[in-house]
Design an enzyme around this catalytic site. Sequence first.
Site, PDB file in Angstrom:
ATOM      1  N   ARG A   1      10.247  28.487  23.103  1.00 26.02           N
ATOM      2  CA  ARG A   1      10.864  28.042  24.358  1.00 26.02           C
ATOM      3  C   ARG A   1      12.349  27.757  24.112  1.00 26.02           C
ATOM      4  NH1 ARG A   1       8.603  21.742  24.796  1.00 26.02           N
ATOM      5  NH2 ARG A   1      10.552  20.828  24.025  1.00 26.02           N
ATOM      6  N   GLY A   2      13.042  27.329  25.184  1.00 21.36           N
ATOM      7  CA  GLY A   2      14.407  26.813  25.046  1.00 21.36           C
ATOM      8  C   GLY A   2      15.344  27.811  24.409  1.00 21.36           C
ATOM      9  N   GLU A   3      15.966  27.400  23.325  1.00 18.12           N
ATOM     10  CA  GLU A   3      16.962  28.253  22.665  1.00 18.12           C
ATOM     11  C   GLU A   3      16.672  28.414  21.169  1.00 18.12           C
ATOM     12  OE1 GLU A   3      21.008  27.708  23.865  1.00 18.12           O
ATOM     13  OE2 GLU A   3      21.792  28.131  21.864  1.00 18.12           O
TER      14      GLU A   3
ATOM     15  N   GLN B   1      11.642  20.525  11.137  1.00 18.36           N
ATOM     16  CA  GLN B   1      12.177  21.882  11.386  1.00 18.36           C
ATOM     17  C   GLN B   1      11.736  22.897  10.331  1.00 18.36           C
ATOM     18  OE1 GLN B   1      16.432  21.911  11.943  1.00 18.36           O
ATOM     19  NE2 GLN B   1      16.249  22.512  14.067  1.00 18.36           N
TER      20      GLN B   1
ATOM     21  N   ASP C   1      19.259  20.817  21.699  1.00 24.59           N
ATOM     22  CA  ASP C   1      20.664  20.480  21.427  1.00 24.59           C
ATOM     23  C   ASP C   1      20.824  20.034  19.968  1.00 24.59           C
ATOM     24  OD1 ASP C   1      21.477  20.593  24.359  1.00 24.59           O
ATOM     25  OD2 ASP C   1      19.907  19.075  24.400  1.00 24.59           O
TER      26      ASP C   1
ATOM     27  N   TYR D   1       6.863  24.473  27.641  1.00 25.85           N
ATOM     28  CA  TYR D   1       6.917  23.380  28.612  1.00 25.85           C
ATOM     29  C   TYR D   1       5.586  23.392  29.369  1.00 25.85           C
ATOM     30  CZ  TYR D   1      11.827  24.260  27.523  1.00 25.85           C
ATOM     31  OH  TYR D   1      13.005  24.475  26.860  1.00 25.85           O
TER      32      TYR D   1
ATOM     33  N   SER E   1      13.932  27.606  19.019  1.00 28.14           N
ATOM     34  CA  SER E   1      12.683  28.209  18.533  1.00 28.14           C
ATOM     35  C   SER E   1      12.655  29.690  18.920  1.00 28.14           C
ATOM     36  CB  SER E   1      11.467  27.476  19.107  1.00 28.14           C
ATOM     37  OG  SER E   1      11.543  27.388  20.512  1.00 28.14           O
TER      38      SER E   1
HETATM   39  O1  TRH Z   1      13.174  21.516  22.848  1.00 27.14           O
HETATM   40  P1  TRH Z   1      13.698  22.667  23.619  1.00 27.14           P
HETATM   41  O2  TRH Z   1      13.113  22.903  24.921  1.00 27.14           O
HETATM   42  O3  TRH Z   1      15.224  22.514  23.730  1.00 27.14           O
HETATM   43  C1  TRH Z   1      16.210  22.851  24.629  1.00 27.14           C
HETATM   44  C2  TRH Z   1      16.738  21.632  25.313  1.00 27.14           C
HETATM   45  O4  TRH Z   1      15.904  21.327  26.400  1.00 27.14           O
HETATM   46  C3  TRH Z   1      18.116  21.897  25.771  1.00 27.14           C
HETATM   47  O5  TRH Z   1      18.634  20.855  26.554  1.00 27.14           O
HETATM   48  C4  TRH Z   1      18.140  23.170  26.543  1.00 27.14           C
HETATM   49  O6  TRH Z   1      19.383  23.422  26.918  1.00 27.14           O
HETATM   50  C5  TRH Z   1      17.648  24.267  25.659  1.00 27.14           C
HETATM   51  O7  TRH Z   1      16.308  23.982  25.278  1.00 27.14           O
HETATM   52  C6  TRH Z   1      17.738  25.603  26.295  1.00 27.14           C
HETATM   53  O8  TRH Z   1      13.488  24.013  22.749  1.00 27.14           O
HETATM   54  P2  TRH Z   1      14.250  24.616  21.485  1.00 27.14           P
HETATM   55  O9  TRH Z   1      15.621  24.999  21.864  1.00 27.14           O
HETATM   56  O10 TRH Z   1      13.375  25.630  20.936  1.00 27.14           O
HETATM   57  O11 TRH Z   1      14.364  23.417  20.457  1.00 27.14           O
HETATM   58  C7  TRH Z   1      13.259  22.920  19.784  1.00 27.14           C
HETATM   59  C8  TRH Z   1      13.629  22.493  18.387  1.00 27.14           C
HETATM   60  O12 TRH Z   1      12.545  21.753  17.829  1.00 27.14           O
HETATM   61  C9  TRH Z   1      13.866  23.650  17.438  1.00 27.14           C
HETATM   62  O13 TRH Z   1      14.897  23.310  16.532  1.00 27.14           O
HETATM   63  C10 TRH Z   1      12.549  23.777  16.686  1.00 27.14           C
HETATM   64  C11 TRH Z   1      12.152  22.345  16.587  1.00 27.14           C
HETATM   65  N1  TRH Z   1      10.739  22.018  16.386  1.00 27.14           N
HETATM   66  C12 TRH Z   1      10.407  21.253  15.310  1.00 27.14           C
HETATM   67  O14 TRH Z   1      11.271  20.899  14.489  1.00 27.14           O
HETATM   68  N2  TRH Z   1       9.111  20.891  15.147  1.00 27.14           N
HETATM   69  C13 TRH Z   1       8.128  21.262  15.997  1.00 27.14           C
HETATM   70  O15 TRH Z   1       6.942  20.886  15.809  1.00 27.14           O
HETATM   71  C14 TRH Z   1       8.504  22.094  17.095  1.00 27.14           C
HETATM   72  C15 TRH Z   1       7.427  22.563  18.041  1.00 27.14           C
HETATM   73  C16 TRH Z   1       9.805  22.451  17.275  1.00 27.14           C
END
Ligand code: TRH
Length: 395
Positions: free
Chosen positions: A281-283, A265, A25, A204, A285
Amino acid sequence: MPLMTNLPISRHWHLFCRVIDNFGDIGVCWRLARQLQHQHGQQVTLWVDDLRSFHALCPALDVSVAEQQRQGVVIRYWAEEFPELTPEQTGDVVIEAFACELPASYITAMAQREQASCWINLEYLSAEDWVPGFHLSQSPVHNLSKTFFFPGFVAGTGGLLYEPGLANLPRQMAHLSARQTFLSGFGLSPSLADCALQISLFAYENPALEGLLDALQAFPRTVHLLVPAGRVSAGLDAWLGENTVAGHTYCRGALMLSVMPFISQPQYDQLLAMCDLNFVRGEESFVRAQMMGRPMLWHIYRQEEEAHLDKLEAFLGHYCRAGEGPAGSRLADAFRFWNQSLPAAALNDSQAQARWHELLHQLPVLQNHALAWQKQLLALGDLASNLVQYATDKV
Ligand code: TRH
């Protein structure tokens, strides 16, 4: 000759972000906020209710301060008790991220503005077929109208979040010296010269992890796996039989496993850019790896009643088109296996290992596929530009 600029008129944007869990988010909102400011010259205030999660992505943030400016964006802590704002203090454009519901007093103030705000609900990303039909749909609220803005993978959606130049990052990280310098910043100095592949892992908790690690260990060539600390760490520790520590590299057979801290990031972008394969994972990344044109495997965010599996299939329907034949269907199966939608029981251990090895051998082909896919996505325009174009027409 005067310098021509395409910057739209600067408006005041307010972005509202509630952190439900994890980092997606705030990851999306922080990236969007910066892009609106840096690339489009907009004035941006980001309201966020969890500064600690935000700090993980942006270590320069001071979690003890309720209002601060970082990288040109005003960041305000969204406390339970929301300050009373005058109508003029509300945004010209107001984005509630992921249906996070604006404070009631804020909506009241917005409704009293002379010039109505452009109020947008930025939705979660999905590749499902219904998305284009709902993109830009309206919902009346009091005397205001809220627009539902959907990111997406196809024409008729808002596109994906990425900034110009992102696609160049893999080239910059291709040099061995760039990768070594990057890793040494985290106390890591593994021998990269003989390493055939680099893979990043962000996921995850995952029952398929053990089989993946077994397969990497048994691969005929050295594989370097890079893992930022997080929800997958316990699974790594269990497999290795020891508690991993960031800054250390663990060797098992062909597998060289380096543990990193959770990085900022921009550093995470560099990690994605330098790897031959990224588990995302998620959205956020997930989108980053695609927009860099890198092969990836997605661990989708689990939803109640397995609703996420429909989303997975919808995405695979676009990403692994039938036209690509057996390679496409094998790739889709790898996604399914990683997400347990292809039950582990469907493959025994040695078949699963053979599938992982096959996937790794296919990486040059998957790299071409990733670039073709990236090209297709680039044609949709980027989410921030699409938002600016939509909103600045209205206010
Ligand atoms: O963390 P996520 O699983 O995020 C989400 C949330 O759970 C949300 O509620 C859900 O709706 C969504 O997934 C689908 O995965 P995501 O989306 O990839 O976000 C991770 C963020 O963290 C992304 O901006 C990349 C960043 N990141 C870093 O900055 N440093 C790191 O070391 C890593 C591994 C990721």
